[in-house]
Scaffold this motif. Structure first.
Motif, PDB file in Angstrom:
ATOM      1  N   TYR A 122      -1.604   3.397 -11.887  1.00 43.42           N
ATOM      2  CA  TYR A 122      -0.831   2.886 -10.761  1.00 43.42           C
ATOM      3  C   TYR A 122      -1.564   2.996  -9.430  1.00 43.42           C
ATOM      4  N   LEU A 123      -2.595   3.802  -9.373  1.00 49.13           N
ATOM      5  CA  LEU A 123      -3.376   3.923  -8.138  1.00 49.13           C
ATOM      6  C   LEU A 123      -4.099   2.618  -7.800  1.00 49.13           C
ATOM      7  N   TRP A 132       1.485   3.626  -3.273  1.00 48.49           N
ATOM      8  CA  TRP A 132       1.096   5.037  -3.249  1.00 48.49           C
ATOM      9  C   TRP A 132       2.245   5.921  -3.717  1.00 48.49           C
ATOM     10  N   THR A 147       0.831  -1.206   0.000  1.00 50.50           N
ATOM     11  CA  THR A 147       0.000   0.000   0.000  1.00 50.50           C
ATOM     12  C   THR A 147       0.862   1.251   0.000  1.00 50.50           C
ATOM     13  N   TRP A 148       1.839   1.291   0.886  1.00 47.11           N
ATOM     14  CA  TRP A 148       2.694   2.469   0.993  1.00 47.11           C
ATOM     15  C   TRP A 148       3.538   2.673  -0.262  1.00 47.11           C
ATOM     16  N   ALA A 202       2.547   5.509  -7.461  1.00 46.14           N
ATOM     17  CA  ALA A 202       1.468   6.205  -8.172  1.00 46.14           C
ATOM     18  C   ALA A 202       1.722   7.708  -8.188  1.00 46.14           C
ATOM     19  N   GLN A 203       2.133   8.251  -7.056  1.00 50.41           N
ATOM     20  CA  GLN A 203       2.418   9.685  -6.999  1.00 50.41           C
ATOM     21  C   GLN A 203       3.513  10.095  -7.974  1.00 50.41           C
ATOM     22  N   TRP A 261       2.238  11.123 -11.458  1.00 48.82           N
ATOM     23  CA  TRP A 261       1.283  12.212 -11.623  1.00 48.82           C
ATOM     24  C   TRP A 261       1.766  13.122 -12.747  1.00 48.82           C
ATOM     25  N   PHE A 297      -4.823  -1.804  -0.072  1.00 49.85           N
ATOM     26  CA  PHE A 297      -5.444  -1.251   1.137  1.00 49.85           C
ATOM     27  C   PHE A 297      -6.756  -1.968   1.447  1.00 49.85           C
ATOM     28  N   PRO A 311      -2.167   0.675  -4.649  1.00 48.15           N
ATOM     29  CA  PRO A 311      -2.433   1.012  -3.250  1.00 48.15           C
ATOM     30  C   PRO A 311      -3.909   0.866  -2.868  1.00 48.15           C
ATOM     31  N   VAL A 312      -4.821   1.147  -3.779  1.00 49.83           N
ATOM     32  CA  VAL A 312      -6.246   1.003  -3.452  1.00 49.83           C
ATOM     33  C   VAL A 312      -6.585  -0.466  -3.208  1.00 49.83           C
TER      34      VAL A 312
END
Length: 164
Positions: free
Chosen positions: A132-133, A110, A106-107, A113-114, A117, A140, A136-137
């Motif tokens: 890529y989101l 994220w 998850t970490w 994914a960031q 951007w 999670f 983590p989604v």
């Protein structure tokens, strides 16, 4: 414990509904792509990218249901020869390991994914962030289901209920 199961069920139903909608859009887009190619003689180049990325989203969204229903694939052919105490310890270790892995996924998902951007996907009008989101989604949601399973297990043990 009943509230925990209702929350788990709601998460599972919601994520399955979104995953089913995603699969439906995949089927429609592939059908339209074939129709365009063989009837209209034009190519919808975005379909390959869309189906690949949407399928990744669908898998990550639906994976938490396996944890909720405790139907993850496992090797259990030798479970009948091991003592129950060993099996409980093994399950505890597996659960701790999965929670650590899902927290890390998850970490790090994220962070990954960031980092995408503002980077466009070739052939689609979206950023790679949205692709890529899914990591983590999805991880999670799996982590939440694991933690809720643990909470339900502890509530059942405190109240003297049987393990499922």
């Amino acid at each position: 414990m009943d509230k925990i199961k209702r929350v788990q069920s709601a998460i599972a139903r919601f994520s399955l509904a979104i995953a089913a909608a995603g699969l439906s859009t995949i089927a429609v887009s592939v059908f339209l792509s074939v129709l365009c190619r063989y009837v209209l003689k034009i190519s919808a180049m975005w379909v390959e990218q869309y189906t690949r990325y949407m399928l990744i989203w669908v898998v990550f969204l639906a994976a938490n249901v396996l944890i909720y229903k405790n139907t993850l694939m496992r090797v259990d052919f030798a479970d009948k020869i091991w003592p129950k105490a060993f099996l409980r310890v093994r399950e505890g270790l597996y659960t701790v390991l999965f929670v650590v892995i899902l927290c890390t996924l998850t970490w790090q998902g994220w962070l990954q994914a960031q980092s995408y951007w503002g980077v466009p996907v070739t052939g689609l009008p979206v950023d790679k962030f949205w692709v890529y989101l899914s990591v983590p989604v999805g991880s999670f949601l799996m982590l939440v289901q694991y933690l809720l399973n643990l909470a339900a297990l502890f509530c059942a043990q405190k109240s003297g209920g049987a393990n499922e």
